[in-house]
Design an enzyme around this catalytic site. Structure first.
Site, PDB file in Angstrom:
ATOM      1  CB  SER A  20      -1.379   0.104   1.629  1.00  0.00           C
ATOM      2  OG  SER A  20       0.040  -0.353   2.569  1.00  0.00           O
ATOM      3  CG  ASN A 104      -3.487  -4.687  12.809  1.00  0.00           C
ATOM      4  OD1 ASN A 104      -3.297  -4.629  11.700  1.00  0.00           O
ATOM      5  ND2 ASN A 104      -4.415  -6.256  12.865  1.00  0.00           N
ATOM      6  CB  THR A 149     -42.778  21.007  -9.436  1.00  0.00           C
ATOM      7  OG1 THR A 149     -43.571  21.269 -10.298  1.00  0.00           O
ATOM      8  CG2 THR A 149     -42.448  21.918  -8.531  1.00  0.00           C
ATOM      9  CG  HIS A 150     -42.832  16.888 -12.322  1.00  0.00           C
ATOM     10  ND1 HIS A 150     -43.458  16.299 -12.499  1.00  0.00           N
ATOM     11  CD2 HIS A 150     -43.947  17.737 -11.715  1.00  0.00           C
ATOM     12  CE1 HIS A 150     -44.158  15.641 -11.344  1.00  0.00           C
ATOM     13  NE2 HIS A 150     -45.181  17.095 -10.671  1.00  0.00           N
ATOM     14  CB  SER A 271     -15.051  21.471 -29.082  1.00  0.00           C
ATOM     15  OG  SER A 271     -14.958  20.591 -30.053  1.00  0.00           O
ATOM     16  CE  LYS A 277     -19.889  22.017 -28.580  1.00  0.00           C
ATOM     17  NZ  LYS A 277     -21.358  21.729 -27.810  1.00  0.00           N
ATOM     18  CG  ASN A 279     -18.760  21.726 -24.715  1.00  0.00           C
ATOM     19  OD1 ASN A 279     -19.312  22.368 -25.137  1.00  0.00           O
ATOM     20  ND2 ASN A 279     -17.299  21.348 -25.443  1.00  0.00           N
ATOM     21  CD  GLU A 284     -20.582  18.497 -19.859  1.00  0.00           C
ATOM     22  OE1 GLU A 284     -21.577  18.783 -20.299  1.00  0.00           O
ATOM     23  OE2 GLU A 284     -19.504  18.135 -19.933  1.00  0.00           O
ATOM     24  CE1 TYR A 311      -5.891  -3.485   8.774  1.00  0.00           C
ATOM     25  CE2 TYR A 311      -5.019  -6.146   7.900  1.00  0.00           C
ATOM     26  CZ  TYR A 311      -5.224  -4.132   7.805  1.00  0.00           C
ATOM     27  OH  TYR A 311      -4.557  -3.812   6.619  1.00  0.00           O
ATOM     28  CD  GLN A 316      -2.612  -2.898   1.531  1.00  0.00           C
ATOM     29  OE1 GLN A 316      -2.195  -2.741   2.960  1.00  0.00           O
ATOM     30  NE2 GLN A 316      -2.173  -3.337   0.609  1.00  0.00           N
TER      31      GLN A 316
HETATM   32  N1  ARG Z   1      -1.149  -0.785   5.074  1.00  0.00           N
HETATM   33  C1  ARG Z   1      -1.959  -1.772   6.360  1.00  0.00           C
HETATM   34  C2  ARG Z   1      -3.316  -1.176   5.848  1.00  0.00           C
HETATM   35  O1  ARG Z   1      -3.281  -0.021   5.552  1.00  0.00           O
HETATM   36  C3  ARG Z   1      -1.389  -1.746   7.531  1.00  0.00           C
HETATM   37  C4  ARG Z   1      -2.172  -2.560   8.229  1.00  0.00           C
HETATM   38  C5  ARG Z   1      -1.734  -3.776   8.431  1.00  0.00           C
HETATM   39  N2  ARG Z   1      -1.292  -5.216   9.691  1.00  0.00           N
HETATM   40  C6  ARG Z   1      -1.481  -6.315   8.771  1.00  0.00           C
HETATM   41  N3  ARG Z   1      -1.895  -6.852   9.989  1.00  0.00           N
HETATM   42  N4  ARG Z   1      -1.339  -6.941   8.140  1.00  0.00           N
HETATM   43  O2  ARG Z   1      -4.356  -2.094   6.271  1.00  0.00           O
END
Ligand code: ARG
Length: 486
Positions: A20, A104, A149-150, A271, A277, A279, A284, A311, A316
């Site tokens: 991560s 965790n 309305t509508h 555009s 254009k 836009n 959007e 956990y 993650q």
């Molecule tokens: N990178 C993990 C997350 O974002 C951190 C926690 C990882 N904990 C574990 N028991 N593998 O959730």
């Protein structure tokens, strides 16, 4: 670094799949601050020696100014920071940083710190946007427009009233964020992997050092819940839905068919091929990004509903959607404000649209009611007058006595009264007569604008107080750290 019992390292593809690190760039500072509070607490409770704490805190402090290289074997920022601390402080001291905590509780802490930070930004942006809406409303208390309305013309109204409607919706978004903050601002730190620790830590002290309002007491709950994330993204999804509705109105109103408004060039796109254009791509994209955030919410809830308690790494996967929902909603608010303030309002066109229909019919029926005609009869008479006018393609005040008489068949109402009523009732007279609380009448605009300005100021005070609680705590933390590492 953690693979104590595991024989093999992860292969490159697997590491990339698991890691991560990229998404974690959003929580580096919070992770460092959390680690610093944790280490201070360990030292204050004599769990680690002052000299060890000093070395770790110094290493963490220097990491604040370094660009952390995400090219590493670490699975996430927690592992990477610990590795870097051990490198700088040595294993004898640095190896003690992770005493009595787990990734965790650590990641739950980081997410909570990030969300509470973003809530404060969002609340400020919301108040800025509301202020822009109210100040525009102040300038348009006399700007007549059809209310729909509508998507069919319904009643005559004022542009200020329309703008105030959206400001009220955004006040509710503010209130939801402000209320939700209390549930986010609870520290999970010290809950360990799931069941707590035998080491005599002080969870209240780390919570206080980091400016939390309290702790998530139950260690299972603290490490495994992400309901506060679902709540936060739910609130953002509603907020974005409110912005998306404004966006849709403005997309429609800036068409040549409506021409109620013209966006400033800086908020439009050209555009590649059609030179003429202009836009409304930005609006959007607000609609598009709203859909994405609704998708984020669905993704988060789907992850949570099937997770066994404790956990799971699935958690993650939701983090990056928190960061992107925050970023997109903050940007949407930041962009909409100057877009509103630079908007050209085509008052003539709005008035023309209101004039071209039988928009004051209800006002006429209500005048009959004031002459003690039952509303149902008044509805019938006015409806019949509109029908006649529509067939003969003229406004109500051009109906002939004969046409009026026809509409009154079966009633004892004097045609003269009706003829007078039709001549004297205009959009302007209707808006003067519209006095009900919260209505689109002239008188209500002034009152509502004054009231909303007061509300903005109150809310600003609340949010500043909330921000100060964090910054004071973090300043104290930084002072404590400086004393130890000097
Ligand atoms: N990178 C993990 C997350 O974002 C951190 C926690 C990882 N904990 C574990 N028991 N593998 O959730």
């Amino acid at each position: 670094m953690y693979r104590s019992r595991l024989g093999h390292d992860l292969g490159d593809i697997t590491l990339e799949y698991v890691s991560s690190l990229n998404a974690d760039s959003e929580i580096i500072l919070f992770d460092i601050l959390g680690s610093q509070a944790h280490v201070l607490m360990l030292q204050e409770n004599k769990i680690i020696a002052k000299n060890d704490a000093k070395k770790i805190l110094k290493a963490l402090e220097s990491l604040k100014n370094e660009k952390i290289n995400s090219n590493s074997n670490a699975e996430d920022i927690h592992e990477l920071i610990e590795t870097l601390v051990i490198k700088k402080a040595g294993m004898t001291s640095g190896g003690k940083m992770h005493t009595a905590r787990s990734r965790n509780d650590q990641v739950a802490l980081d997410i909570r710190m990030k969300i509470r930070h973003d809530i404060n930004i969002l609340c400020n942006c919301l108040l800025d946007l509301i202020e822009a809406l109210v100040s525009l409303a102040d300038n348009h208390q006399k700007t007549i427009m059809p209310l729909y309305t509508h998507l069919q013309q319904a009643q005559a109204g004022l542009f200020s009233h329309y703008l105030l409607a959206h400001s009220d919706a955004l006040f509710r978004d503010f209130e939801r964020l402000f209320d939700g903050y209390v549930r986010v601002n609870q520290s999970p730190l010290g809950a360990g992997p799931v069941g707590g620790t035998s080491i005599p830590i002080d969870r209240h002290s780390t919570a206080m050092m980091l400016g939390f309002g309290g702790i998530v007491e139950n260690s299972i709950d603290a490490t495994s819940t992400r309901d506060f994330v679902a709540e936060y993204i739910g609130i953002i999804a509603i907020l974005m839905t409110n912005l998306s509705k404004i966006a849709e109105d403005f997309v429609l109103w800036s068409t040549s068919e409506f021409s109620f408004i013209e966006l400033s060039d800086e908020f439009t796109s050209p555009s590649s091929v059609m030179p003429q254009k202009k836009n409304p791509d930005i609006l959007e994209l607000t609609r598009g990004k709203t859909s994405e955030i609704i998708g984020n919410l669905t993704g988060i809830l789907s992850t949570l509903k099937g997770l066994s308690t404790g956990y799971g790494r699935d958690l993650q996967q939701i983090n990056s959607s928190i960061w992107s929902a925050s970023k997109n909603s903050i940007s949407a608010l930041l962009i909409l404000k100057p877009m509103l303030l630079t908007l050209q309002v085509n008052e003539k066109q709005m008035k023309k649209a209101a004039d071209s229909s039988y928009i004051i019919s209800l006002d006429i029926a209500e005048k009959l009611v004031q002459r003690e005609i039952p509303f149902r009869t008044a509805h019938k008479i006015t409806g019949s007058l509109v029908q006649q006018a529509h067939y003969s393609k003229k406004p109500l005040n051009k109906l002939t006595t004969n046409e009026i008489k026809k509409s009154l068949e079966g009633t004892k109402v004097d045609p003269k009264i009706i003829s007078e009523l039709l001549k004297s009732t205009t959009i302007i007279s209707s808006l003067k007569d519209r006095i009900s609380f919260g209505s689109s009448g002239y008188a209500e605009q002034k009152r509502m604008i004054k009231d909303r300005i007061k509300k903005i100021n109150n809310y600003r005070t609340n949010i500043t107080k909330q921000e100060n609680e964090i910054s004071i705590a973090l300043e104290n933390l930084s002072e404590k750290i400086s004393k130890i590492i000097k």
